[in-house]
Design a protein around this motif. Sequence first.
Motif, short mmCIF file in Angstrom:
data_model
loop_
_atom_site.label_atom_id
_atom_site.label_comp_id
_atom_site.label_asym_id
_atom_site.label_seq_id
_atom_site.Cartn_x
_atom_site.Cartn_y
_atom_site.Cartn_z
N ASP A 49 31.75 -62.35 31.30
CA ASP A 49 31.38 -61.12 30.60
C ASP A 49 29.86 -61.06 30.53
O ASP A 49 29.18 -62.07 30.76
N SER A 50 29.32 -59.89 30.20
CA SER A 50 27.86 -59.82 30.11
C SER A 50 27.41 -60.53 28.83
O SER A 50 28.15 -60.65 27.86
N GLY A 51 26.17 -61.04 28.86
CA GLY A 51 25.62 -61.74 27.70
C GLY A 51 26.26 -63.09 27.45
O GLY A 51 26.21 -63.61 26.35
N LEU A 92 27.07 -58.16 40.56
CA LEU A 92 28.08 -57.20 41.00
C LEU A 92 28.03 -55.88 40.23
O LEU A 92 28.71 -54.92 40.61
N ASP A 93 27.20 -55.81 39.19
CA ASP A 93 26.98 -54.52 38.51
C ASP A 93 26.44 -53.49 39.52
O ASP A 93 26.60 -52.29 39.33
N ASP A 94 25.79 -53.97 40.57
CA ASP A 94 25.25 -53.07 41.59
C ASP A 94 26.36 -52.32 42.34
O ASP A 94 26.10 -51.36 43.05
N TYR A 95 27.59 -52.80 42.20
CA TYR A 95 28.71 -52.12 42.86
C TYR A 95 29.54 -51.29 41.88
O TYR A 95 30.69 -50.97 42.16
N HIS A 96 28.93 -50.95 40.73
CA HIS A 96 29.63 -50.00 39.86
C HIS A 96 29.86 -48.72 40.67
O HIS A 96 29.02 -48.33 41.50
N LEU A 97 30.98 -48.07 40.41
CA LEU A 97 31.27 -46.84 41.15
C LEU A 97 30.42 -45.66 40.64
O LEU A 97 29.87 -44.89 41.41
N THR A 109 35.22 -47.60 30.86
CA THR A 109 34.11 -48.57 30.73
C THR A 109 33.85 -49.23 32.08
O THR A 109 34.71 -49.19 32.99
N ALA A 110 32.70 -49.89 32.16
CA ALA A 110 32.35 -50.60 33.40
C ALA A 110 33.27 -51.80 33.64
O ALA A 110 33.30 -52.36 34.74
N LEU A 111 34.03 -52.17 32.62
CA LEU A 111 34.95 -53.30 32.78
C LEU A 111 36.22 -52.89 33.53
O LEU A 111 36.91 -53.72 34.11
N ILE A 138 21.33 -50.52 43.88
CA ILE A 138 20.83 -51.20 42.68
C ILE A 138 21.26 -50.38 41.48
O ILE A 138 20.91 -49.19 41.39
N TYR A 139 22.04 -50.98 40.59
CA TYR A 139 22.34 -50.30 39.33
C TYR A 139 21.26 -50.68 38.33
O TYR A 139 21.09 -51.86 38.02
N ASN A 140 20.52 -49.68 37.89
CA ASN A 140 19.39 -49.94 36.99
C ASN A 140 19.86 -49.93 35.53
O ASN A 140 20.23 -48.88 35.00
N HIS A 141 19.84 -51.10 34.90
CA HIS A 141 20.33 -51.20 33.53
C HIS A 141 19.38 -50.57 32.52
O HIS A 141 19.76 -50.31 31.39
N VAL A 142 18.15 -50.34 32.95
CA VAL A 142 17.19 -49.71 32.03
C VAL A 142 17.46 -48.20 31.96
O VAL A 142 17.57 -47.62 30.88
N GLY A 162 29.28 -61.64 38.19
CA GLY A 162 29.52 -60.39 37.49
C GLY A 162 30.88 -60.35 36.84
O GLY A 162 31.54 -61.38 36.64
N LEU A 163 31.31 -59.11 36.55
CA LEU A 163 32.55 -58.94 35.81
C LEU A 163 33.79 -59.14 36.69
O LEU A 163 34.81 -59.63 36.22
N HIS A 164 33.68 -58.77 37.98
CA HIS A 164 34.91 -58.74 38.80
C HIS A 164 34.79 -59.42 40.16
O HIS A 164 35.19 -58.86 41.17
O1 LIG Z 1 29.17 -55.14 31.36
C1 LIG Z 1 28.10 -54.85 31.81
C2 LIG Z 1 27.33 -55.78 32.70
O2 LIG Z 1 28.01 -56.91 33.06
C3 LIG Z 1 27.48 -53.53 31.51
O3 LIG Z 1 28.06 -53.00 30.37
C4 LIG Z 1 27.66 -52.58 32.67
O4 LIG Z 1 27.01 -53.09 33.82
C5 LIG Z 1 27.07 -51.21 32.32
O5 LIG Z 1 25.72 -51.35 32.13
P1 LIG Z 1 24.92 -50.43 31.11
O6 LIG Z 1 25.55 -50.68 29.76
O7 LIG Z 1 23.49 -50.92 31.22
O8 LIG Z 1 25.09 -49.04 31.56
#
Ligand SMILES: O=C(CO)[C@H](O)[C@H](O)COP(=O)(O)O
Length: 381
Positions: A49-51, A92-97, A109-111, A138-142, A162-164
């Motif tokens: 999981d994140s964090g 793998l967050d870079d492969y969010h859809l 959710t991204a999960l 690149i998924y930019n978290h900022v 990553g998550l998956h």
């Molecule tokens: O679970 C996560 C990372 O592992 C994040 O919640 C997911 O990538 C979405 O990112 P953000 O909240 O910055 O939009």
Amino acid sequence: MSAFSLQSSAFVGAKVSAKSSARNQVKSRASLRVNAKADGPVIIGLAADSGCGKSTFMRRMTSLFGGKASPPEGGNPDSNTLISDTTTVLCLDDYHLNDRQGRKESGLTALNLKEQNFDLMHEQVKALKEGKTVQKPIYNHVTGVFDPAEEIVSPKVLILEGLHPFADDRVRNFYDFKIYLDISDDVKFAWKIQRDMAERGHSLESIKASIEARKPDFDAFVDPQKKFADVVIQVLPTQLIPDDNEGKILRVRMIMKEGVKFFDTPYLFDEGSTISWIPCGRKLTCSYPGIKFFYGPDTFYGEEVSVLEMDGQFDKLEELIYVESLLSNTSTKFYGELTQQMLKYQNGPGSNNGTGFFQTLVGLKVRELYEKISETEVVAK
Ligand SMILES: O=C(CO)[C@H](O)[C@H](O)COP(=O)(O)O
Ligand SMILES: Nc1ncnc2c1ncn2[C@@H]1O[C@H](COP(=O)(O)OP(=O)(O)OP(=O)(O)O)[C@@H](O)[C@H]1O
């Protein structure tokens, strides 16, 4: 043990209509270039999981291969990628859809597996395995949007975190070694509070709410992947202090699948036996509540495993050498290398307990696995 609630077909490439999908940001398959490399990379997966300490874990692991892991030189400062001489870590967050706005529209959710672009992930991991260079989104978290793609050259060791990482069976087949970092809810909560309250100014209520909101999807889509892992590092509250809820003293279990190619499981004293050990004698300083080790065989999702466990924390990190000397199959290159690595990262989170200890041990095992597969020697630094 939770049942694996999804069929593998549900894991593969499900799509949501995507206005701003990652695919729009990358060049087509035709643009993939061939890199002159005889063998593809050794591929390692890390699910968490994140964090939950993935970045810390990655720093420990990549340092064992030598060189510093940094974002691509001259590239996007918000890149999630870390590159060193031998290793490339992709997030793998870079492969969010969808981007953040897209997820608001989908209501997912991204999960959720429907929010991950497994087709693109598979296509690019396959290309990297074949020695090709890819243009990865690149998924930019900022900002919460996709930035222009970055070039990723096929490395010697490719780490996908990553998550998956293990959810799609096409991608799952590429891994040489699979790791799952399993942080129990109580500990996750304690860590998040420490970080998000102290460093990010979030309130206790908002942290609680965000954890609660993620939990159902985490349980449904992330947690089931641990059954595929070769090693699970489980982080639990201590059993040395009754009803402890501070989450500072940890009980950490390293659950290792038996029979994995190029992975000889580390053991304490006597391989295959069951041992409970309190090392707080003349050679190891222990203040309250002490330290307890356990080693023994078990089963995990119906498979034979061995478990190495440490509850408590070290007072003097250099005394870890005593524990190290009683462990076998650690894949160190010289006496005391495990202790030396722990000392090197003594300021990183988890350095005085089983999280840092077992992460370092897994790093050593991964380095050896790479050496065996590639028939190349990594020079210890
Ligand atoms: O679970 C996560 C990372 O592992 C994040 O919640 C997911 O990538 C979405 O990112 P953000 O909240 O910055 O939009
Ligand atoms: N072993 C540990 N012991 C104690 N705290 C830890 C440990 N590992 C991580 N943490 C806590 O969790 C926080 C997140 O760690 P880290 O940045 O390595 O996680 P991450 O999974 O990469 O996070 P993200 O996915 O949000 O980028 C750290 O700031 C620290 O407070």
